[in-house]
Design a protein around this motif. Structure first.
Motif, PDB file in Angstrom:
ATOM      1  N   SER A  29      56.131 122.389  29.524  1.00 38.73           N
ATOM      2  CA  SER A  29      54.855 122.558  29.303  1.00 38.73           C
ATOM      3  C   SER A  29      54.037 121.378  28.778  1.00 38.73           C
ATOM      4  O   SER A  29      54.570 121.019  27.617  1.00 38.73           O
ATOM      5  CB  SER A  29      54.716 123.809  28.641  1.00 38.73           C
ATOM      6  N   GLY A  30      52.986 121.004  29.461  1.00 39.91           N
ATOM      7  CA  GLY A  30      52.132 119.911  28.578  1.00 39.91           C
ATOM      8  C   GLY A  30      52.710 118.409  29.087  1.00 39.91           C
ATOM      9  O   GLY A  30      52.268 117.298  28.487  1.00 39.91           O
ATOM     10  N   GLY A  84      52.560 117.006  31.939  1.00 42.37           N
ATOM     11  CA  GLY A  84      51.647 116.309  32.885  1.00 42.37           C
ATOM     12  C   GLY A  84      51.789 116.380  34.382  1.00 42.37           C
ATOM     13  O   GLY A  84      51.285 115.599  35.152  1.00 42.37           O
ATOM     14  N   LYS A  85      52.453 117.509  34.832  1.00 43.74           N
ATOM     15  CA  LYS A  85      52.632 118.053  36.093  1.00 43.74           C
ATOM     16  C   LYS A  85      51.347 118.408  36.943  1.00 43.74           C
ATOM     17  O   LYS A  85      51.285 117.791  37.869  1.00 43.74           O
ATOM     18  CB  LYS A  85      53.575 119.445  36.337  1.00 43.74           C
ATOM     19  N   SER A  97      48.320 117.779  35.817  1.00 40.66           N
ATOM     20  CA  SER A  97      47.439 116.461  35.952  1.00 40.66           C
ATOM     21  C   SER A  97      48.003 115.517  37.280  1.00 40.66           C
ATOM     22  O   SER A  97      46.966 115.027  37.959  1.00 40.66           O
ATOM     23  CB  SER A  97      47.729 115.426  34.862  1.00 40.66           C
ATOM     24  N   GLU A 145      42.212 116.597  31.002  1.00 45.04           N
ATOM     25  CA  GLU A 145      42.200 117.186  29.968  1.00 45.04           C
ATOM     26  C   GLU A 145      41.726 118.773  29.761  1.00 45.04           C
ATOM     27  O   GLU A 145      41.951 119.550  29.362  1.00 45.04           O
ATOM     28  CB  GLU A 145      41.391 116.335  28.723  1.00 45.04           C
ATOM     29  N   THR A 200      49.806 126.020  33.691  1.00 45.12           N
ATOM     30  CA  THR A 200      49.957 126.890  34.904  1.00 45.12           C
ATOM     31  C   THR A 200      51.092 128.118  34.313  1.00 45.12           C
ATOM     32  O   THR A 200      51.803 128.030  33.700  1.00 45.12           O
ATOM     33  CB  THR A 200      50.880 125.766  35.680  1.00 45.12           C
ATOM     34  N   LEU A 250      55.513 124.418  38.946  1.00 41.72           N
ATOM     35  CA  LEU A 250      56.033 125.233  38.120  1.00 41.72           C
ATOM     36  C   LEU A 250      55.890 125.343  36.850  1.00 41.72           C
ATOM     37  O   LEU A 250      56.022 124.259  35.962  1.00 41.72           O
ATOM     38  CB  LEU A 250      57.686 125.434  38.225  1.00 41.72           C
ATOM     39  N   HIS A 273      57.191 110.157  31.895  1.00 45.50           N
ATOM     40  CA  HIS A 273      55.597 110.257  31.971  1.00 45.50           C
ATOM     41  C   HIS A 273      54.974 109.998  30.748  1.00 45.50           C
ATOM     42  O   HIS A 273      55.441 109.868  29.528  1.00 45.50           O
ATOM     43  CB  HIS A 273      55.080 111.529  32.524  1.00 45.50           C
ATOM     44  N   LYS A 274      53.628 109.669  30.865  1.00 43.56           N
ATOM     45  CA  LYS A 274      52.831 109.325  29.734  1.00 43.56           C
ATOM     46  C   LYS A 274      53.064 107.889  29.004  1.00 43.56           C
ATOM     47  O   LYS A 274      53.025 107.564  27.802  1.00 43.56           O
ATOM     48  CB  LYS A 274      52.762 110.297  28.615  1.00 43.56           C
ATOM     49  N   LEU A 278      51.336 106.011  26.543  1.00 44.81           N
ATOM     50  CA  LEU A 278      51.207 106.212  24.955  1.00 44.81           C
ATOM     51  C   LEU A 278      52.445 105.426  24.134  1.00 44.81           C
ATOM     52  O   LEU A 278      52.341 105.277  22.978  1.00 44.81           O
ATOM     53  CB  LEU A 278      51.594 107.755  24.712  1.00 44.81           C
ATOM     54  N   SER A 337      52.255 106.854  34.421  1.00 35.13           N
ATOM     55  CA  SER A 337      51.299 107.308  33.605  1.00 35.13           C
ATOM     56  C   SER A 337      49.912 107.441  34.518  1.00 35.13           C
ATOM     57  O   SER A 337      49.878 106.814  35.756  1.00 35.13           O
ATOM     58  CB  SER A 337      50.843 106.125  32.886  1.00 35.13           C
ATOM     59  N   ILE A 338      49.194 108.333  34.122  1.00 37.33           N
ATOM     60  CA  ILE A 338      48.021 108.948  35.215  1.00 37.33           C
ATOM     61  C   ILE A 338      46.923 107.854  34.820  1.00 37.33           C
ATOM     62  O   ILE A 338      45.808 107.764  35.776  1.00 37.33           O
ATOM     63  CB  ILE A 338      47.345 110.296  34.735  1.00 37.33           C
TER      64      ILE A 338
HETATM   65  P1  GTP Z   1      52.033 123.173  32.225  1.00 37.70           P
HETATM   66  O1  GTP Z   1      51.021 123.948  33.328  1.00 37.70           O
HETATM   67  O2  GTP Z   1      52.045 124.081  30.741  1.00 37.70           O
HETATM   68  O3  GTP Z   1      53.637 123.383  32.721  1.00 37.70           O
HETATM   69  O4  GTP Z   1      51.896 121.849  31.798  1.00 37.70           O
HETATM   70  P2  GTP Z   1      51.629 120.513  32.912  1.00 37.70           P
HETATM   71  O5  GTP Z   1      52.869 119.796  32.646  1.00 37.70           O
HETATM   72  O6  GTP Z   1      51.034 121.025  33.951  1.00 37.70           O
HETATM   73  O7  GTP Z   1      50.877 119.774  31.802  1.00 37.70           O
HETATM   74  P3  GTP Z   1      49.086 119.134  32.236  1.00 37.70           P
HETATM   75  O8  GTP Z   1      48.983 118.380  33.430  1.00 37.70           O
HETATM   76  O9  GTP Z   1      48.172 120.234  31.826  1.00 37.70           O
HETATM   77  O10 GTP Z   1      48.814 118.500  31.110  1.00 37.70           O
HETATM   78  C1  GTP Z   1      48.926 118.301  29.935  1.00 37.70           C
HETATM   79  C2  GTP Z   1      48.089 117.051  29.001  1.00 37.70           C
HETATM   80  O11 GTP Z   1      48.806 115.972  29.388  1.00 37.70           O
HETATM   81  C3  GTP Z   1      46.442 117.094  29.424  1.00 37.70           C
HETATM   82  O12 GTP Z   1      45.819 116.892  28.482  1.00 37.70           O
HETATM   83  C4  GTP Z   1      46.480 115.740  30.246  1.00 37.70           C
HETATM   84  O13 GTP Z   1      45.272 114.957  30.144  1.00 37.70           O
HETATM   85  C5  GTP Z   1      47.846 114.959  29.749  1.00 37.70           C
HETATM   86  N1  GTP Z   1      48.445 114.036  30.312  1.00 37.70           N
HETATM   87  C6  GTP Z   1      48.758 114.077  31.488  1.00 37.70           C
HETATM   88  N2  GTP Z   1      49.276 112.789  32.030  1.00 37.70           N
HETATM   89  C7  GTP Z   1      49.164 111.925  31.146  1.00 37.70           C
HETATM   90  C8  GTP Z   1      49.310 110.415  30.885  1.00 37.70           C
HETATM   91  O14 GTP Z   1      50.086 109.888  32.010  1.00 37.70           O
HETATM   92  N3  GTP Z   1      49.245 110.022  29.876  1.00 37.70           N
HETATM   93  C9  GTP Z   1      48.524 110.853  28.842  1.00 37.70           C
HETATM   94  N4  GTP Z   1      48.205 109.942  27.741  1.00 37.70           N
HETATM   95  N5  GTP Z   1      48.087 112.036  28.771  1.00 37.70           N
HETATM   96  C10 GTP Z   1      48.669 112.752  29.925  1.00 37.70           C
END
Ligand code: GTP
Length: 308
Positions: free
Chosen positions: A11-12, A14-15, A17, A32, A37, A58, A122-123, A126, A157-158
């Motif tokens: 979770s978190g 970045g999927k 995103s 953000e 999900t 997922l 990913h990310k 940072l 990275s996004i």
């Molecule tokens: P779940 O739905 O809970 O499984 O999480 P998820 O994996 O879908 O994560 P989500 O896409 O909601 O992203 C979580 C956070 O990460 C958001 O605040 C995004 O802005 C941040 N984020 C996503 N990709 C990147 C990246 O490449 N770099 C940075 N710095 N932040 C990112």
């Protein structure tokens, strides 16, 4: 033809995103606002002609992960074409992430042994420099956790073009006739006296095929020996183009204009980007100043039926 793609990870990580950036033409700054999900979000994306991507995003919270690996195991892991597993490079819970990852790999091996596996670190934005060292360390860790299964690993990275590179490689494995497309593009490049020709998918602007041998190949088009004196082509040019055009399309939509085509005549090269088929755009790069853009556009029109 429907191909199932699993998008998994903690979770978190970045999927959602990345899905929103690639498939919905949203800018990175909007991610953000995305909520977590809940369970599985399924999407169908018509990709190329008959090819439909059935994307399963997922949710990564522990309770969902536990359920994917027990009660929902067969449903989730059967008939998978590609599994994409996302790791947050800055995670403090790598031990737990790897444990879930190993369980997912075991389930995938049992129900879809032929699925391709892509791991995204990913990310990466940072990570403080030098990034390649962190990447190498993580890569090794993931390769060890993958055992004897072949995996493709990318740093993403996004906030830069790296995401487009990874996703272009992912979709490339799903396109059944990618080699034939490249062959046609080579012929087309020859007919246009082009240095290079690139085919993009319309909505995502991911690279589908190029007139060179592979989407990541930095080499010049075969047969363009007269270009040996120009600067070497930038190896990131494909993913940079995807990123730039997506940003440009977003700007167009903000002023309620639709993006249609692009022509550039610069000092040392000419570029034409135009619709090739219903689902694709083609970019032609020419280093011959005597070739008019109108001629290139005519060539695109004449080649259209071959690519439909
Ligand atoms: P779940 O739905 O809970 O499984 O999480 P998820 O994996 O879908 O994560 P989500 O896409 O909601 O992203 C979580 C956070 O990460 C958001 O605040 C995004 O802005 C941040 N984020 C996503 N990709 C990147 C990246 O490449 N770099 C940075 N710095 N932040 C990112």
């Amino acid at each position: 033809m429907k191909r199932k793609v699993l998008l998994m990870g903690a979770s978190g990580s970045g999927k959602t995103s990345m899905r929103s950036l690639i498939f919905s033409n949203n800018p990175a700054s909007l991610t953000e606002r995305l909520g977590a999900t809940i369970d599985v979000e399924q999407n169908h994306v018509r990709f190329l002609g008959d090819l439909i991507l059935n994307l399963w995003d997922l949710g990564g919270q522990d309770s969902f992960m536990d359920s994917y690996l027990t009660t929902q195991r067969t449903t989730i892991f059967q008939q998978v074409g590609v599994m994409i597993y996302v790791f947050d490079v800055e995670t403090r819970e790598m031990g737990k992430d790897l444990e879930y990852f190993r369980d997912c790999m075991a389930s995938l091996k049992q129900y879809s042994p032929d699925a391709a596996v892509f791991l995204l670190i990913h990310k990466m934005d940072l990570v403080r420099e030098p990034r390649h060292l962190t990447f190498q360390k993580k890569k090794q860790e993931l390769e060890e956790a993958s055992g004897d299964t072949k995996v493709n690993i990318f740093g993403t990275s996004i906030y830069d073009e790296s995401l487009y590179k990874a996703w272009s490689n992912i979709v490339h494995t799903l396109i059944p006739n990618a080699t034939i497309l490249s062959k046609h593009l080579n012929t087309f490049a020859g007919a246009c006296n082009a240095t290079e020709v690139i085919l993009f998918e319309r909505t995502t602007f991911l690279v589908i095929a190029t007139s060179a041998s592979s989407p990541s190949s930095p080499s010049l088009t075969p047969g363009s020996e007269d270009n040996t004196e120009t600067e070497p082509l930038n190896p990131k040019r494909y993913e940079r183009t995807s990123e730039l055009i997506k940003a440009f399309k977003h700007s167009c939509s903000r002023v309620r204009e639709e993006f249609r085509s692009l022509e550039m005549e610069l000092y040392d090269f000419t570029a034409v980007l135009d619709e090739m088929t219903r689902n694709t755009y083609v970019l032609i790069i020419v280093h011959d100043p005597t070739i008019e853009t109108a001629a290139l556009k005519l060539n695109i029109r004449l080649a259209r039926s071959k690519f439909e």
